[in-house]
Design a protein around this motif. Structure first.
Motif, mmCIF file in Angstrom:
data_model
loop_
_atom_site.group_PDB
_atom_site.id
_atom_site.type_symbol
_atom_site.label_atom_id
_atom_site.label_comp_id
_atom_site.label_asym_id
_atom_site.label_seq_id
_atom_site.Cartn_x
_atom_site.Cartn_y
_atom_site.Cartn_z
ATOM 1 N N VAL A 165 0.900 -1.259 0.004
ATOM 2 C CA VAL A 165 0.091 -0.098 0.103
ATOM 3 C C VAL A 165 0.988 1.192 0.034
ATOM 4 N N ILE A 216 0.732 4.344 -2.511
ATOM 5 C CA ILE A 216 0.611 5.734 -2.388
ATOM 6 C C ILE A 216 1.503 6.590 -3.121
ATOM 7 N N GLY A 239 0.294 6.844 -6.627
ATOM 8 C CA GLY A 239 -0.816 7.668 -6.566
ATOM 9 C C GLY A 239 -0.067 9.175 -6.811
ATOM 10 N N MET A 251 -0.546 11.954 -9.928
ATOM 11 C CA MET A 251 -1.449 13.324 -10.293
ATOM 12 C C MET A 251 -1.290 14.238 -11.028
ATOM 13 N N PHE A 296 -1.058 17.813 -11.275
ATOM 14 C CA PHE A 296 -0.785 18.969 -10.992
ATOM 15 C C PHE A 296 0.307 19.198 -11.965
ATOM 16 N N LEU A 321 -3.915 5.252 5.426
ATOM 17 C CA LEU A 321 -3.169 4.877 3.839
ATOM 18 C C LEU A 321 -4.381 5.100 2.872
ATOM 19 N N VAL A 322 -5.419 4.585 2.983
ATOM 20 C CA VAL A 322 -6.760 4.434 1.937
ATOM 21 C C VAL A 322 -7.197 5.738 1.824
ATOM 22 N N VAL A 323 -7.126 6.731 2.972
ATOM 23 C CA VAL A 323 -7.611 8.052 2.860
ATOM 24 C C VAL A 323 -6.835 8.797 1.689
ATOM 25 N N THR A 324 -5.467 8.550 2.028
ATOM 26 C CA THR A 324 -4.391 9.308 0.974
ATOM 27 C C THR A 324 -4.405 8.948 -0.193
ATOM 28 N N THR A 325 -4.539 7.486 -0.536
ATOM 29 C CA THR A 325 -4.856 7.044 -1.658
ATOM 30 C C THR A 325 -6.133 7.816 -2.541
ATOM 31 N N ILE A 326 -7.087 7.981 -1.874
ATOM 32 C CA ILE A 326 -8.309 8.743 -2.240
ATOM 33 C C ILE A 326 -7.921 9.804 -2.682
ATOM 34 N N THR A 345 -4.911 11.045 -3.998
ATOM 35 C CA THR A 345 -4.274 11.036 -5.050
ATOM 36 C C THR A 345 -5.025 10.562 -6.288
ATOM 37 N N GLY A 346 -6.060 9.712 -5.874
ATOM 38 C CA GLY A 346 -6.965 9.304 -7.193
ATOM 39 C C GLY A 346 -7.840 10.303 -7.573
ATOM 40 N N ILE A 347 -8.034 11.461 -6.620
ATOM 41 C CA ILE A 347 -8.740 12.309 -7.104
ATOM 42 C C ILE A 347 -8.047 13.473 -8.005
ATOM 43 N N TRP A 348 -6.826 13.665 -7.734
ATOM 44 C CA TRP A 348 -6.037 14.587 -8.351
ATOM 45 C C TRP A 348 -5.355 14.133 -9.849
ATOM 46 N N TYR A 359 0.415 21.429 -5.844
ATOM 47 C CA TYR A 359 1.005 19.989 -5.418
ATOM 48 C C TYR A 359 1.543 20.056 -4.120
ATOM 49 N N MET A 395 0.271 21.843 -1.783
ATOM 50 C CA MET A 395 -0.877 22.094 -0.875
ATOM 51 C C MET A 395 -1.583 20.627 -0.883
ATOM 52 N N ALA A 396 -1.510 19.883 -1.911
ATOM 53 C CA ALA A 396 -2.174 18.238 -1.930
ATOM 54 C C ALA A 396 -1.547 17.675 -0.893
ATOM 55 N N LEU A 397 -0.194 17.661 -1.076
ATOM 56 C CA LEU A 397 0.651 16.784 -0.178
ATOM 57 C C LEU A 397 0.687 17.290 1.325
ATOM 58 N N MET A 435 -2.965 15.940 2.261
ATOM 59 C CA MET A 435 -3.035 14.417 2.597
ATOM 60 C C MET A 435 -2.116 14.161 3.905
ATOM 61 N N THR A 495 -12.505 7.341 -8.786
ATOM 62 C CA THR A 495 -11.380 8.258 -9.177
ATOM 63 C C THR A 495 -10.592 7.364 -10.173
#
Lengths: 321, 321, 321, 321, 321
Positions: free
Chosen positions: A272, A276, A279, A283, A285, C271-276, C278-281, C297, C299-301, C304, E278
């Motif tokens: 996992v 990440i 992932g 992105m 960006f 970990l999964v929340v982080t993955t989401i 990265t998936g969105i962006w 970028y 900001m995204a980091l 997360m 996503t």
């Protein structure tokens, strides 16, 4: 089916006689007759019943397939009903032996039981001094022989149990192992039900008031009783062991699950974390400078591999892998 | 409801008589009267109480639905209370039979019990020599008949148990199986509570001091006692088996979970590894040469499939799949 | 093999004599002879049998390796069969001692048993007043010495058990621990089977009718019996403790699994929340303004990392991490 | 607090008298006096002690809150101490009744017990013939009444248990169910401890040597004993049922977990497979022809949906969903 | 160490005397002497042994630290050995009291036992009428005092157990709870082993043949026996409760795991579904119209949020969250 009909005279010599001559010998004070039948027909047994005055209830018990072993005193005779175990392949087979003993006769009926008990006849020749106890000696010798047949069967079960324990602690074939524990337990119970009532029965043949026939031979029946108690205590130990083993087995299985879970979790974490990173660099960006570096990609792969290796080592150290 | 009223005279012949004539027969020394009632009303029973001088407490017991089976000695008569099992579809139904025995009478009262016990009357005709024991013979024959009714019920339960064991070791319908084990255990307990107190009760009818009525017929009651003990030991074996089975079952379910877990984990690993590759080649690095190869994509698919197949084989070998 | 042959005369002094002189001393009213054998051959024992008139069954028991401990009264003598435990490395080794006691002799046979019991001879010299009880005193002293040998063995097991309990509550080496609980249980059972029958046997040597030989020395045998009961109650306590420990252990393992699961789940969530994110962006929508921000970028980091830290803290607080 | 003081004269009529007149009636041979107290003060009881010559130890027991039920014979009187259960809402409340019986008196003391036992007085009027047994009849009637109070309490528990079993097999409120099983078990134990010692106590009032007071009324005490044994066997059956239920429950919960796990795993597989496809088509290879097909996207969605549906069906068939 | 030496003369008055004067008082028919020692040295005890003619075996028992409680009858005196529990912080501490009683003396030896038992001396003054039973009264009073010391210890354990039950049903500190259940069980066993043998010992002091010394005072020893039985039944109830609690606890933990699992699975499902979306919109198909919509991105976020909320609600409803 008649196997043998022997008369033991005053001097304790023995001779085969035909059934018809029995009455001639019955009334001599020191004689006794031993008739041995195998898989007797009802007719044969009824004839003997008339001959020796056997009690109706005891005779019926001979033909009753489901029966508890017993030692019973009737007005005219003793009645002993025994079960004999034998290993047939993987199965424990139970044969039956009924013994009627009066002052001047012994009638033994073997049913569904392949093992010949003629060893008893030979023993009677070897130990003529014991024949002074009369007909009851034959009953003793038969009972002793039957109880001795239990020992090898118990030993086989004990070996089986030991093998199962070793397999259990190595987590091998857990499912099959359970089935075999269950099977051993079943066999132990079969043997116990063949022995337990006898402990009670034979304890009435020594100590306190004993039937007149047995008088003087109590020590021999105490010896048989002692063997039964020894077998019982071995079977009890096995029951106890199996009960504990089943519980320990559940714990071992659960521990094993826990170990599998930790292993999985560790690999999961490694994978996992890698995901990440992919992932992040996946992105879209506009301003992600490292994406445009000349060696950004190998660097990314190295970082991922580095994290994976680092985690692998930590989990290894924590004994999860 | 009166079923029959029979008198057995000195020559042990039997004849039906109307209730009113009972007193005429009671005082002949060798006679005894057997009155059989079914689902008796209080009035009927009170009449009998007056007729035979039955003890108040015993009469009350007849109507008491919740009762322990028992063999009780009163000053004037014996009182035996038995429970009779029968299979009604899936349910074990318990009927009740109360027997009062005095020196010259037997009163049997069948309650909530469909099975006729007239077999006993026929047996009395078949075994006239046993009638020499007088009224107590009828009590013996009734008790013997009742105890014999337990055997088929126990056999059905035994078969059921065997089926459950097979299902258990094949992990079929685990949930339903538990429910049926529980149900068999319940039925075994019902039967045990109907039998256990009787073992105690009948043991007082042979050996040591016995009620005067029973004198001479002890061997017959020992036989009944023996049947009860046999049933008890069968039921005990079943209880033991069920207890073990429930524990073994939990282990088997847990083993099964472990196998399912391993299978899932293996598939999970295969899928996640594939995901990592798609993640890597989904990254947006500018310089990722393989992305621009002519056959980069099929190569990627091949690598993924290769890894998957490799893992699949390893898991297969380790017996996780 | 003869170890010693001692005669105790009327004044209770003792002297070594050769075997051949035994008959000369046997008939003096106050004398008794103690013959001690070790790993006796059949010939040696048969000679003694003839000398002292030992019962055939008792003599056979000496050579029987699998045997229950026992205290048996024969017409001419008492027979005591004892098992002596000793720790050999990790194993409990069981030796055997058979004692025959008549009014004017004691024969002790040590088999497969390394420990010398000559302490008993020294004790006899230290306690000459006890020699007034005659030959039975030697039997008492031997039995007492044998039973005392159990205490250190039980103590070692008790210590082992205590160590296992501590390890259990620290979840250390769970698998190995189970194996050692199982092993301790096995040893406890071996000791119990060596002791339990003795409790019964020695209880017959005091209180109620006792064999004539023992008359007057009952208090000493009550003392031996008391030691046996003490050992039994210690072993019972250990059995009970092990049974509970095995159950508690399963609970502790299960609790441990639960804790591991929660920890994994918490990390998984982070970990999964982080993955989401990265998936969105990583989505390819044309109009995703934040993708084009100058500091999108980082900001995204930060987002997360922020989410991860927030979740980490929450799980920490809920005691999942 | 005095509830009543009644004298039963030779003709077995009864009359209320003031406490002071007791001595006048005590010495008439056929009279006996029944004094009933409720929540007696120490003074009241001490007065009675002097009046009737009660033993110090028995009097102390009346005030002792924690006590085992008992039937004790003193030189001058019998002492019976009973516990009476009653359902107060959800709780089982235990009251106490102490009964002193001498040849010409009965003293009953009710403590912490709301239920009046005057039914006994009415019964004495209904059954004057039983008064021939004298003061002991009152003790019998009180004991009988107390034991009868157990039946409804046991029935309520039995109903509760049945409801819990049904809930258990429907996996409803598993946690709450455990708590209620535990609670029922607790109540069953409270009742058992109130009954078990009585079985022993009342068995001394019939059969073998009985206290002189009880002479002739043994059948009545056998009846009480029989009720106690019936209650005991019901409570034992409940204990056994609860023990089995707790084990079965664990299996059911584990089975339930297994089912949940399979369901989750199946959904997991469906989702992860979908994810792999999105991953593959999210890769950035230059040459991925299908990405440029006109209907590539709907095709991709169809493939994903197809795989998902296929897996869904397979899992459905394998009974995982 | 001598605590006191008291003589009780014919009029039952008591006076302290020096040890040397004991012989002067021993031969007066109505006198008896009570010597109380604490942590006696071997010399002190040997002096007493000579003085009162104590049996060697009993004297040895005083110094034996590991011992079963007992009530033993010797030719010249009774010997009672008791264990006294006391709470020291969290630990149950066991002291020892040995009592020798002859017709004209009592010797009590307190070892490793902080609690003074002089309350007994005061009681003797308060109850002079009981001194008519002579020296045995002192033994009774001491035994009674010792047994009474068990009650507060049992009560503390009972409270502890109740607290553990509450914690158990609230799933608090499951691991620590197990350890404390285990600890309570251990303490219960310690108390049981201090009490169980006494039940047997004191039952020999009333009913049937009692030692001559005790004659007439049987009711008092029955009372002590009764207290022991009460304690035993409380301890048995606690053992039973703990055994059930350990099993129930495992079920509760397993239920708890199941709940945690469901919660995790629900969150997992929500997150994975989001991931799929996503993934889909992260695919690189050329013709994916929605990617180019003006509000495609917010729409996508809304759809994801919508699915998440929908699933959240469904799981909430199914009680998984």
């Amino acid at each position: 089916m008649l196997i043998s009909c022997v008369v033991y005279n005053g001097d304790r010599e023995q001779a085969d006689i035909p059934l018809e001559e029995i009455p001639a010998y019955l009334h001599a004070p020191d004689n006794f007759v031993w008739v041995a039948l195998q898989d007797a027909s009802e007719d044969e047994l009824r004839a003997m019943q008339k001959q020796f005055g056997l009690h109706e209830l005891a005779v019926e018990d001979v033909f009753n397939e489901v029966q508890r072993p017993k030692v019973e005193e009737y007005d005219e005779h003793l009645f002993v009903y025994l079960q004999v175990p034998a290993y047939h392949g993987e199965e424990v087979h139970i044969g039956r032996i009924s013994i009627f003993v009066g002052p001047n006769f012994v009638l033994s009926v073997r049913q569904n039981c392949e093992q010949a008990l003629l060893g008893v006849r030979a023993r009677a020749e070897r130990e003529p001094h014991l024949l002074k106890y009369g007909s009851v000696y034959v009953m003793y010798a038969l009972s002793d022989a039957v109880v001795d047949r239990f020992f090898p069967v118990v030993d086989i079960l004990d070996d089986e149990l030991e093998k199962l324990e070793i397999a259990m602690f190595h987590n091998q074939e857990t499912r099959k192992n359970m089935e075999r524990f269950y099977d051993v337990k079943y066999k132990v119970n079969v043997l116990r039900h063949a022995l337990l009532p006898l402990a009670d029965g034979f304890s009435k043949l020594y100590g306190g008031r004993v039937p007149a026939l047995v008088d003087g031979a109590e020590n021999y029946f105490r010896d048989v009783h002692d063997h039964i108690m020894l077998l019982n205590s071995q079977l009890d130990a096995m029951r106890d062991t199996i009960a504990t083993a089943i519980q320990v087995n559940l714990s071992l299985i659960t521990i094993d699950h826990g170990e599998v879970n930790k292993k999985l979790a560790a690999w999961g974490a490694i994978l996992v974390v890698t995901t990440i990173f992919t992932g992040i660099w996946g992105m879209n960006f506009t301003y992600m400078p490292e994406l445009h570096w000349r060696f950004g990609y190998p660097m990314a792969l190295l970082i991922m591999a580095g994290c994976a290796i680092y985690l692998y080592r930590r989990f290894k150290k924590a004994d999860w892998l």
